[in-house]
Design an enzyme around this catalytic site. Structure first.
Site, PDB file in Angstrom:
ATOM      1  N   TRP A 154       0.802  -1.223   0.000  1.00  0.00           N
ATOM      2  CA  TRP A 154       0.000   0.000   0.000  1.00  0.00           C
ATOM      3  C   TRP A 154       0.835   1.272   0.000  1.00  0.00           C
ATOM      4  O   TRP A 154       0.316   2.353  -0.243  1.00  0.00           O
ATOM      5  CB  TRP A 154      -0.938   0.019   1.230  1.00  0.00           C
ATOM      6  CG  TRP A 154      -0.225  -0.236   2.528  1.00  0.00           C
ATOM      7  CD1 TRP A 154      -0.149  -1.432   3.192  1.00  0.00           C
ATOM      8  CD2 TRP A 154       0.561   0.688   3.298  1.00  0.00           C
ATOM      9  NE1 TRP A 154       0.622  -1.303   4.322  1.00  0.00           N
ATOM     10  CE2 TRP A 154       1.070  -0.009   4.418  1.00  0.00           C
ATOM     11  CE3 TRP A 154       0.891   2.041   3.159  1.00  0.00           C
ATOM     12  CZ2 TRP A 154       1.884   0.595   5.380  1.00  0.00           C
ATOM     13  CZ3 TRP A 154       1.703   2.641   4.122  1.00  0.00           C
ATOM     14  CH2 TRP A 154       2.185   1.920   5.214  1.00  0.00           C
ATOM     15  N   ASN A 155       2.154   1.158   0.305  1.00  0.00           N
ATOM     16  CA  ASN A 155       2.901   2.417   0.482  1.00  0.00           C
ATOM     17  C   ASN A 155       3.227   3.096  -0.849  1.00  0.00           C
ATOM     18  O   ASN A 155       3.393   4.322  -0.891  1.00  0.00           O
ATOM     19  CB  ASN A 155       4.138   2.224   1.364  1.00  0.00           C
ATOM     20  CG  ASN A 155       5.156   1.280   0.774  1.00  0.00           C
ATOM     21  OD1 ASN A 155       4.836   0.508  -0.128  1.00  0.00           O
ATOM     22  ND2 ASN A 155       6.369   1.317   1.276  1.00  0.00           N
ATOM     23  N   LYS A 178      -2.244  -8.869  -7.245  1.00  0.00           N
ATOM     24  CA  LYS A 178      -3.160  -8.699  -6.110  1.00  0.00           C
ATOM     25  C   LYS A 178      -2.673  -7.486  -5.330  1.00  0.00           C
ATOM     26  O   LYS A 178      -1.674  -7.542  -4.619  1.00  0.00           O
ATOM     27  CB  LYS A 178      -3.167  -9.910  -5.184  1.00  0.00           C
ATOM     28  CG  LYS A 178      -4.307  -9.809  -4.171  1.00  0.00           C
ATOM     29  CD  LYS A 178      -4.062 -10.565  -2.882  1.00  0.00           C
ATOM     30  CE  LYS A 178      -3.195  -9.833  -1.916  1.00  0.00           C
ATOM     31  NZ  LYS A 178      -3.749  -8.593  -1.345  1.00  0.00           N
ATOM     32  N   GLU A 253      11.045  -8.220  -2.421  1.00  0.00           N
ATOM     33  CA  GLU A 253      11.546  -6.898  -2.024  1.00  0.00           C
ATOM     34  C   GLU A 253      10.951  -6.638  -0.650  1.00  0.00           C
ATOM     35  O   GLU A 253       9.759  -6.369  -0.529  1.00  0.00           O
ATOM     36  CB  GLU A 253      11.117  -5.868  -3.077  1.00  0.00           C
ATOM     37  CG  GLU A 253      11.970  -4.624  -3.066  1.00  0.00           C
ATOM     38  CD  GLU A 253      11.403  -3.537  -2.182  1.00  0.00           C
ATOM     39  OE1 GLU A 253      11.799  -3.494  -0.992  1.00  0.00           O
ATOM     40  OE2 GLU A 253      10.571  -2.759  -2.663  1.00  0.00           O
ATOM     41  N   CYS A 287      10.284   1.550   2.408  1.00  0.00           N
ATOM     42  CA  CYS A 287      11.236   0.523   2.855  1.00  0.00           C
ATOM     43  C   CYS A 287      12.659   1.064   2.865  1.00  0.00           C
ATOM     44  O   CYS A 287      13.520   0.494   3.524  1.00  0.00           O
ATOM     45  CB  CYS A 287      11.183  -0.687   1.926  1.00  0.00           C
ATOM     46  SG  CYS A 287       9.549  -1.359   1.813  1.00  0.00           S
ATOM     47  N   GLU A 387      12.324  -1.449  11.897  1.00  0.00           N
ATOM     48  CA  GLU A 387      11.808  -0.447  10.948  1.00  0.00           C
ATOM     49  C   GLU A 387      10.633   0.290  11.627  1.00  0.00           C
ATOM     50  O   GLU A 387       9.643  -0.338  12.003  1.00  0.00           O
ATOM     51  CB  GLU A 387      11.326  -1.226   9.726  1.00  0.00           C
ATOM     52  CG  GLU A 387      11.086  -0.414   8.505  1.00  0.00           C
ATOM     53  CD  GLU A 387      10.753  -1.313   7.303  1.00  0.00           C
ATOM     54  OE1 GLU A 387      10.124  -2.383   7.485  1.00  0.00           O
ATOM     55  OE2 GLU A 387      11.122  -0.929   6.189  1.00  0.00           O
TER      56      GLU A 387
END
Ligand code: SIN
Length: 484
Positions: A154-155, A178, A253, A287, A387
């Site tokens: 979603w980012n 998806k 990723e 990320c 993170e």
């Protein structure tokens, strides 16, 4: 709410048809306002199977097209994305929360992969190798892997789709994506651009289903030859295990935990600018964003002073307002994690110089967090080891290059790292010593369609973008030719 046709009701795109009008729907909510942006059908295993069947049938023809013919379709899709930039950026901001200026930038970034791979597909070369004798010729040819399944986050609701879709299609593969339940509307708009470009039915498909229904169906399928995923390390590991049964070609990723080092000979303005660019993009929800900052003692006070001024200037609010720099976090869970990291840091001795708490807006219960600067950070704090995925910059003082590199590399992750120094010899050595897939030297914004993006260690497998980014969609075939 934005344009007058809201809320949107968009559908799954399967084998060239918009499907799912008969299915239950789920709501897509604007994280800045809690308003309904649109609805989407909740697809089922049957829909995933239909997409696989469509993609398999389409593959038989799509792979036969020349690279020039495939490029012509991709060029048309690129043109549609550019023409629809404003409309797509608006939806992207509404469902993701990022500021409109960043959403516009993301649509251009997303489009850049399509343009770049339209060209790169024409450079999929094989080799001819001298053989041992007159009776044999050795050729190496590259062929598309087949049907590709993609799971996207979603980012970056647009760019993480096109960074996979464009090289897949250019290589001759067909594609099923998806998207996440938080940002499916942008994904559907991208499918519309593919349809408007005339890309033949079944070549591109989108199915919204619960995560398990998609991944389990795809993993069982012998037709789907490749799985490509952007998301958490935890889910990446699970997908890798599941892929073993059908031995899928897999690209991952995954999470980062990026260090950013400022050495005492750095240009302070450049270092502050790079830190802001890296840390606060998408409210710190990338990320590759700088998660932890190591500053050498000789420049510490000056760097922290200037960074404090810049962080305090950042404006928080609804991303649809033109001058906003920091939108909301994606949801309450993301917000709670940021709160936990700040509270943990403060309890362990960090000092809050700017921010440090939720940001009050006129919108009730929206997950806004103030851009936050913490000093006196230490290795034992959560924000230095996990993170954070939020607008928090923790700064730790270091003495030497060796200490900075040791702390930077002391993590299971290896996606991106940054450092700032004006000294060529020092900079070259540090660039080589950092155990990361992407390293920014005096630069906080490395992402580009023409460059390989990806991580070492638990940050993933493979690269996306650049010449490297088409390879995972190709098989290498050795043709041994006997001649008389
Ligand atoms: C990511 O957060 O994984 C993507 C960031 C980018 O492409 O710059």
């Amino acid at each position: 709410m934005g344009a007058n046709e809201r809320p949107l009701h968009l559908l799954n795109y399967i084998n060239g048809e918009w499907q799912g009008d008969n299915l239950e729907t789920f709501d897509v909510i604007n994280p800045a306002t809690n308003e309904l942006v649109g609805t989407m059908p909740n697809g089922t295993e049957k829909d995933v199977l239909a997409a696989i069947e469509g993609a398999d049938a389409a593959f038989k023809e799509w792979k036969k097209l020349s690279a020039e013919e495939r490029a012509a379709y991709l060029e048309k899709m690129y043109a549609r994305l550019i023409e629809r930039k404003e409309e797509i950026a608006q939806v992207l901001t509404e469902e993701n929360g990022k500021p409109l200026k960043e959403a516009r930038g993301e649509v251009l970034y997303a489009a850049s992969f399509i343009k770049w791979y339209a060209e790169e597909g024409k450079r999929v070369y094989g080799r001819t190798i001298p053989s041992k004798g007159e009776g044999q010729r050795i050729q190496v040819i590259k062929q598309p892997v087949g049907v590709v399944a993609a799971i996207t986050p979603w980012n970056f609701p647009a760019a993480m789709i096109t960074r996979k879709l464009a090289p897949a299609l250019a290589a001759g593969c067909t594609f099923i994506v998806k998207p996440p339940k938080e940002t499916p509307l942008t994904a559907a708009k991208i499918m519309e651009c593919a349809e408007e470009a005339g890309i033949p039915r079944g070549v591109v498909n989108m199915v919204l289903t619960p995560n398990e229904a998609f991944s389990e169906t795809v993993q069982k399928s012998k037709v789907v030859r490749k799985l490509t995923f952007t998301g958490s390390t935890e889910v990446g590991k699970l997908l890798m295990k599941q892929s073993a049964d059908t031995m899928k070609n897999i690209s991952l990723e995954l999470g980062g935990q990026a260090p950013l080092i400022v050495l005492d000979d750095a240009d302070v303005e450049t270092a502050v600018e790079g830190t802001i660019a890296s840390k606060f993009r998408n409210a710190g929800q990338t990320c590759i964003c700088a998660n932890r900052i190591y500053v050498q003692s000789g420049i510490y006070d000056e760097f922290v002073g200037k960074l404090k001024e810049k962080v305090a200037e950042l404006k928080v609010g609804n991303g649809l307002e033109e001058d906003v720099d920091i939108g909301p976090l994606i949801n309450q869970k993301g917000y709670d994690k940021v709160v936990r990291h700040v509270e943990d840091a403060v309890a362990k001795g960090a000092e809050v110089l700017v921010g440090g708490k939720g940001h009050q807006t006129s919108e009730q219960d929206a997950p806004f967090f103030e851009p936050t600067l913490l000093i006196n950070a230490k290795e034992n704090m959560l924000c230095m080891t996990e993170e954070t995925f939020g607008p928090v910059v923790p700064v730790q003082k270091v003495e030497s290059d060796e200490e900075a590199v040791r702390l930077a590399n002391d993590t299971p992750f290896g996606l991106a790292a940054y450092y700032f120094t004006e000294n060529m010899s020092r900079g070259t050595k540090i660039g080589e010593a950092l155990d990361y897939g992407i390293v920014g030297w005096n630069h906080g914004a490395p992402s580009a369609a023409q460059a390989p993006f990806g991580g070492t260690k638990q940050s993933g497998l493979g690269r996306e973008g650049g010449a490297e980014g088409i390879e995972p969609f190709l098989e290498t075939k050795y043709l041994s030719i006997g001649i008389k």
